[in-house]
Write an enzyme that holds these catalytic residues in place. Structure first.
Site, PDB file in Angstrom:
ATOM      1  N   GLU A  92      31.815 -33.332 -22.698  1.00 40.51           N
ATOM      2  CA  GLU A  92      32.369 -35.175 -22.613  1.00 40.51           C
ATOM      3  C   GLU A  92      31.060 -36.013 -24.071  1.00 40.51           C
ATOM      4  OE1 GLU A  92      33.373 -36.024 -18.360  1.00 40.51           O
ATOM      5  OE2 GLU A  92      32.347 -36.911 -18.901  1.00 40.51           O
ATOM      6  N   CYS A 115      26.963 -41.394 -26.212  1.00 39.11           N
ATOM      7  CA  CYS A 115      26.840 -41.060 -25.595  1.00 39.11           C
ATOM      8  C   CYS A 115      27.240 -39.625 -25.057  1.00 39.11           C
ATOM      9  CB  CYS A 115      27.305 -41.736 -24.528  1.00 39.11           C
ATOM     10  SG  CYS A 115      26.952 -41.495 -22.570  1.00 39.11           S
ATOM     11  N   CYS A 122      25.199 -30.332 -14.059  1.00 39.32           N
ATOM     12  CA  CYS A 122      23.597 -30.910 -13.730  1.00 39.32           C
ATOM     13  C   CYS A 122      23.484 -30.500 -12.371  1.00 39.32           C
ATOM     14  CB  CYS A 122      24.130 -32.723 -13.771  1.00 39.32           C
ATOM     15  SG  CYS A 122      22.305 -33.110 -13.990  1.00 39.32           S
ATOM     16  N   CYS A 126      23.307 -36.506  -8.180  1.00 36.86           N
ATOM     17  CA  CYS A 126      23.208 -37.791  -7.175  1.00 36.86           C
ATOM     18  C   CYS A 126      25.027 -37.947  -7.220  1.00 36.86           C
ATOM     19  CB  CYS A 126      23.431 -38.664  -8.914  1.00 36.86           C
ATOM     20  SG  CYS A 126      21.855 -38.266 -10.017  1.00 36.86           S
ATOM     21  N   CYS A 129      27.773 -39.583  -8.569  1.00 37.26           N
ATOM     22  CA  CYS A 129      28.031 -38.984 -10.084  1.00 37.26           C
ATOM     23  C   CYS A 129      28.915 -37.801 -10.100  1.00 37.26           C
ATOM     24  CB  CYS A 129      27.097 -38.791 -11.238  1.00 37.26           C
ATOM     25  SG  CYS A 129      26.946 -37.840 -12.494  1.00 37.26           S
ATOM     26  N   GLU A 171      20.607 -33.950 -16.970  1.00 38.50           N
ATOM     27  CA  GLU A 171      19.270 -34.430 -17.203  1.00 38.50           C
ATOM     28  C   GLU A 171      18.564 -34.019 -18.313  1.00 38.50           C
ATOM     29  OE1 GLU A 171      17.451 -36.374 -15.097  1.00 38.50           O
ATOM     30  OE2 GLU A 171      16.345 -35.865 -17.012  1.00 38.50           O
ATOM     31  N   LEU A 226      17.122 -45.785 -12.308  1.00 39.00           N
ATOM     32  CA  LEU A 226      16.864 -46.079 -11.283  1.00 39.00           C
ATOM     33  C   LEU A 226      17.427 -46.762  -9.577  1.00 39.00           C
ATOM     34  CD1 LEU A 226      13.598 -47.059 -10.034  1.00 39.00           C
ATOM     35  CD2 LEU A 226      14.620 -49.656 -10.446  1.00 39.00           C
ATOM     36  N   CYS A 344      30.373 -40.625 -16.397  1.00 34.45           N
ATOM     37  CA  CYS A 344      30.024 -39.781 -16.602  1.00 34.45           C
ATOM     38  C   CYS A 344      30.562 -38.682 -15.752  1.00 34.45           C
ATOM     39  CB  CYS A 344      28.136 -40.264 -16.536  1.00 34.45           C
ATOM     40  SG  CYS A 344      27.587 -38.367 -15.754  1.00 34.45           S
TER      41      CYS A 344
HETATM   42  S1  SF4 Z   1      23.601 -39.117 -12.467  1.00 37.18           S
HETATM   43 FE1  SF4 Z   1      22.779 -37.757 -14.569  1.00 37.18          FE
HETATM   44  S2  SF4 Z   1      20.995 -36.739 -13.279  1.00 37.18           S
HETATM   45 FE2  SF4 Z   1      22.683 -38.125 -11.707  1.00 37.18          FE
HETATM   46  S3  SF4 Z   1      23.793 -35.756 -11.343  1.00 37.18           S
HETATM   47 FE3  SF4 Z   1      24.776 -37.581 -13.194  1.00 37.18          FE
HETATM   48  S4  SF4 Z   1      24.467 -36.403 -14.864  1.00 37.18           S
HETATM   49 FE4  SF4 Z   1      22.604 -35.567 -13.274  1.00 37.18          FE
END
Ligand code: SF4
Length: 361
Positions: A92, A115, A122, A126, A129, A171, A226, A344
């Site tokens: 994306e 962006c 990834c 997290c 996400c 990342e 953070l 995201c």
């Molecule tokens: S927030 Fe960023 S680093 Fe964390 S899982 Fe999503 S894409 Fe990956």
């Protein structure tokens, strides 16, 4: 025999390719300019190259960009593109208009932020996400990273965006070499010619790679995702925090700020009932004390199926005001593009899941 796609090749790689064909190296520099600055993808129209060389290039190479499979426009002007890579992996790219404008790239004065993604999926995982739910599909090539920006400029012209954030899927510091190669193409005056200060690399906190990034001296701004200001709390939502502990991570961030002479941005997504208390304000302000920085407080953009909630508007405003009494540069961001799955990886994760289910049937 398949032809080599030149998109993403650096200036020195193009020089070397040309030299290997028995041509002068400076033709590689001419080609670099045609490719990234002029964005002329037809060798025949590269008019400062001889006819003989243009034919030779067309025989051996091709220039392929990205084509969107899906394009959505939010009521607030945020635009999301979903691209399929050559191997069908989804990524994306999002274009976010400045909050004062709320207009799409086609009509804005160019203060948009692009962006971009650095990986398909990834590995960091997290818990809040959508991209994290996909796992890592693969690293993007330098061509696929800069290709997202080339696509936007081809579509909307020079005012497509003024800032770039590497904050999309993936990342960036876990795809280090390709990201650095892409940044060098972005910032080269005969490449995409974007000031490094207009580029933000956002990381979940890969401590050794932050130090390595400082050594590369690419001059981009660093943002740290953070989201919690203590080790104990951070590792609850970001598994990577168990590997890269907050104390050492903050030392690396301070080192980057010193060596780049640029303020660092802290991204702090506000989750209802998790990191939105007075104690969190205290912890956060203590953590960044003495550091030239700004903090972006961002209201969580809920992802269906994930167990996090957005705080109320009152709570978001209260948190921003409290924090602002202790830290000078605090910005409170409203969620953008909520009507087009702009969190995201949300759209790509949805497509990925659909592909997976279809493959099982
Ligand atoms: S927030 Fe960023 S680093 Fe964390 S899982 Fe999503 S894409 Fe990956």
């Amino acid at each position: 025999m398949s032809k080599l796609n030149l998109t993403g090749l650096s200036k020195s790689e193009l020089e070397t390719r040309l030299q290997k064909m028995g041509e002068k190296r400076f033709h590689g520099r001419q080609l670099f300019k045609w490719l990234y600055s002029v964005r002329q993808y037809d060798f025949e129209l590269m008019t400062d190259l001889s006819k003989e060389l243009r034919d030779k290039l067309a025989e051996n190479f091709e220039i392929n960009g990205l084509n969107p499979e899906d394009h959505r426009i939010s009521v607030d002007g945020t635009e999301k593109f979903l691209f399929r890579l050559d191997d069908n992996k989804p990524i994306e790219t999002v274009v976010i208009p400045s909050e004062e404008e709320d207009r799409s790239p086609s009509t804005s004065s160019g203060r948009n932020t692009a962006c971009i993604s650095s990986q398909a999926g990834c590995a960091v995982g997290c818990f809040f996400c959508a991209t994290g739910t996909m796992g890592l599909l693969r690293d993007l090539t330098a061509g696929e990273i800069v290709g997202q920006l080339m696509f936007l400029r081809d579509k909307y012209g020079p005012s497509a965006f003024s800032n770039v954030v590497m904050m999309g899927m993936g990342e960036p510091l876990l795809n280090f070499k390709n990201v650095i190669d892409a940044i060098r193409i972005m910032t080269d005056e005969t490449g995409l010619n974007i000031s490094p200060k207009k580029i933000v690399l956002s990381t979940s906190g890969i401590t050794p790679k932050i130090i390595k990034l400082a050594e590369e001296k690419v001059g981009v701004r660093l943002a740290l995702s953070l989201h919690a200001a203590t080790q104990q709390k951070r590792q609850v939502i970001m598994p990577i925090a168990k590997t890269f502990k907050l104390d050492k991570l903050m030392k690396a961030v301070r080192l980057y700020a010193d060596s780049s002479n640029l303020p660092v941005t802290f991204e702090y997504i506000l989750f209802a009932g998790f990191n939105d208390t007075k104690q969190d304000v205290e912890d956060l302000s203590r953590l960044v004390r003495g550091l030239r920085c700004k903090i972006n407080v961002i209201a969580y953009n809920p992802v269906p199926g994930l167990d996090f909630k957005r705080p109320s508007d009152d709570k978001i405003n209260w948190f921003g005001k409290e924090l602002n009494q202790k830290v000078k540069a605090v910005t409170v961001r409203k969620s953008r593009g909520m009507d087009i799955d702009a969190a995201c990886g949300q759209l790509a994760a949805r497509k990925f899941e659909k592909d997976r289910v279809s493959a099982q049937i």
